[in-house]
Design a protein around this motif. Structure first.
Motif, short mmCIF file in Angstrom:
data_model
loop_
_atom_site.label_atom_id
_atom_site.label_comp_id
_atom_site.label_asym_id
_atom_site.label_seq_id
_atom_site.Cartn_x
_atom_site.Cartn_y
_atom_site.Cartn_z
N ASP A 86 0.81 -1.22 0.00
CA ASP A 86 0.00 0.00 0.00
C ASP A 86 0.84 1.27 0.00
OD1 ASP A 86 0.98 -0.47 2.50
OD2 ASP A 86 -0.89 -0.17 3.57
N ARG A 87 2.17 1.11 -0.06
CA ARG A 87 3.05 2.28 -0.12
C ARG A 87 3.88 2.32 -1.40
NH1 ARG A 87 6.55 3.14 5.01
NH2 ARG A 87 6.56 0.88 5.33
N LEU A 88 3.59 1.43 -2.32
CA LEU A 88 4.31 1.43 -3.59
C LEU A 88 3.86 2.60 -4.46
CD1 LEU A 88 4.10 -2.36 -4.55
CD2 LEU A 88 6.01 -1.18 -3.44
N ALA A 89 4.80 3.12 -5.25
CA ALA A 89 4.44 4.10 -6.27
C ALA A 89 3.55 3.42 -7.31
CB ALA A 89 5.69 4.67 -6.91
N SER A 90 2.74 4.21 -8.01
CA SER A 90 1.77 3.62 -8.94
C SER A 90 2.46 2.82 -10.04
CB SER A 90 0.89 4.71 -9.55
OG SER A 90 1.68 5.68 -10.22
N ASP A 91 3.61 3.30 -10.55
CA ASP A 91 4.29 2.55 -11.61
C ASP A 91 4.85 1.25 -11.08
OD1 ASP A 91 6.17 4.22 -10.15
OD2 ASP A 91 7.68 3.56 -11.59
N GLN A 92 5.35 1.26 -9.84
CA GLN A 92 5.85 0.02 -9.24
C GLN A 92 4.71 -0.96 -9.01
OE1 GLN A 92 7.76 1.67 -5.74
NE2 GLN A 92 9.79 1.46 -6.67
N ALA A 93 3.58 -0.46 -8.53
CA ALA A 93 2.42 -1.33 -8.29
C ALA A 93 1.96 -1.97 -9.59
CB ALA A 93 1.30 -0.52 -7.65
N GLU A 94 1.94 -1.20 -10.67
CA GLU A 94 1.51 -1.75 -11.96
C GLU A 94 2.47 -2.81 -12.46
OE1 GLU A 94 -0.05 -0.17 -16.32
OE2 GLU A 94 1.04 1.19 -14.99
#
Length: 329
Positions: A86-94
């Protein structure tokens, strides 16, 4: 422990998550997974990049890792990413969801060592990144259909909070996946078929099969209680008494007693005062002094930390009994 978690990424290059050996990195990622809430925000992106790099290397078949026994750097990296999900950047999460997508599927009767962490990743990313919600839900539904045990409360809550998005797919797998039926009953209790409620009640009141010298572990009481929660109060009071009686059995392990007591708590809403007066002392007795469990005594023989075979099941049902007392009152 916060300092130790920080050192996992701040250590020299031959140590920590950027270490030169897979076992060093695996140990560091396992520390991050265990203490993810203590990792400073300004270090999350760097640790996540190191972990995603492990997944990238595995996809490219260049990762050096143990093929059989732990510690596996791949498994540990996924677990660390789950803790930080829940603390990942959006690009990392994707990127993470793209890497994990193939592992949502498995052949019948098989699974992946990363299933639990995978479900946690999806639950956290789906909550923190609305743009990725549908992808997270898609993977959770695949995991639910083949490995429902991997979905903990956070992942299940994401499904029920988005019931309009997943209702049709949950109904498609409900006939073969009890947990899907349970989630539907929880999210939309008014739509539970009365016949299903009666079937759940029959299951909750069926005689137990354990006895002297014959013990098994595992119940479906909690899921059945969610389905039966729409029955009239008087009927539910009877079922609660059945669960308390089950929890008194000397042949039930503490883990199964926990299930019966939680199932009873799920059935408590809007009971009559007379039923509460009858059930509360019984619940208090189990919270204060539960009967000894022969099953736990037998399985306790296999609990030595240095034993060749080790069983590590639960050994105390009192917390579940206290919870039942709290909701009955």
């Amino acid at each position: 422990m916060a300092d130790e978690a920080a050192q996992a990424v701040q250590a020299p290059h031959d140590e920590g998550v950027a270490g030169s050996t897979y076992w060093t990195r695996a140990a560091a990622f396992r520390l991050v997974a265990a203490q993810a809430d203590l990792v400073p925000d300004d270090q999350v992106a760097e640790i996540a990049e190191q972990a995603i790099a492990v997944l990238d290397a595995a996809a490219e078949r260049t990762l050096v890792d143990t093929p059989l026994i732990g510690p596996s750097v791949y498994v540990a990296a996924v677990e660390a990413l789950a803790g930080l999900g829940d603390r990942l950047a959006s690009d990392q999460a994707e990127r993470l969801l793209v890497q994990l997508a193939p592992y949502a599927h498995a052949e019948p009767g098989r699974g992946w060592q990363t299933d639990d962490a995978h479900a946690e990743v999806c639950g956290r990313i789906g909550r923190a990144h609305p743009a990725l919600l549908d992808r997270a839900l898609d993977q959770l539904l695949e995991l639910l259909a083949r490995a429902s045990h991997s979905l903990r409360s956070e992942a299940r809550e994401l499904l029920t909070d988005n019931i309009d998005r997943v209702d049709e797919r949950l109904r498609a797998i409900a006939p073969t996946t009890a947990d899907a039926a349970e989630l539907l009953a929880y999210a939309r209790p008014e739509q539970v078929d009365p016949a299903d409620m009666e079937a759940a009640a029959a299951s909750l009141s069926a005689p137990l099969t354990n006895g002297p010298g014959a013990y098994s572990v595992g119940t479906n009481a909690v899921s059945k209680s969610v389905i039966a929660a729409g029955l009239p109060a008087a009927r539910r009071a009877e079922l609660i008494e059945h669960q308390i009686e089950r929890a008194r059995s000397p042949y039930e392990a503490a883990s199964d007693r926990n299930d019966y007591l939680i199932a009873a708590a799920n059935l408590v809403a809007d009971l009559d005062d007379d039923d509460i007066a009858r059930l509360l002392p019984q619940a208090l007795a189990l919270a204060h002094d539960p009967p000894p469990s022969e099953a736990d005594s037998v399985m306790g023989q296999f609990s030595h930390p240095l034993g060749a075979f080790r069983y590590s099941g639960g050994s105390d049902s009192r917390p579940a009994a206290v919870y039942l007392v709290s909701v009955v009152k």
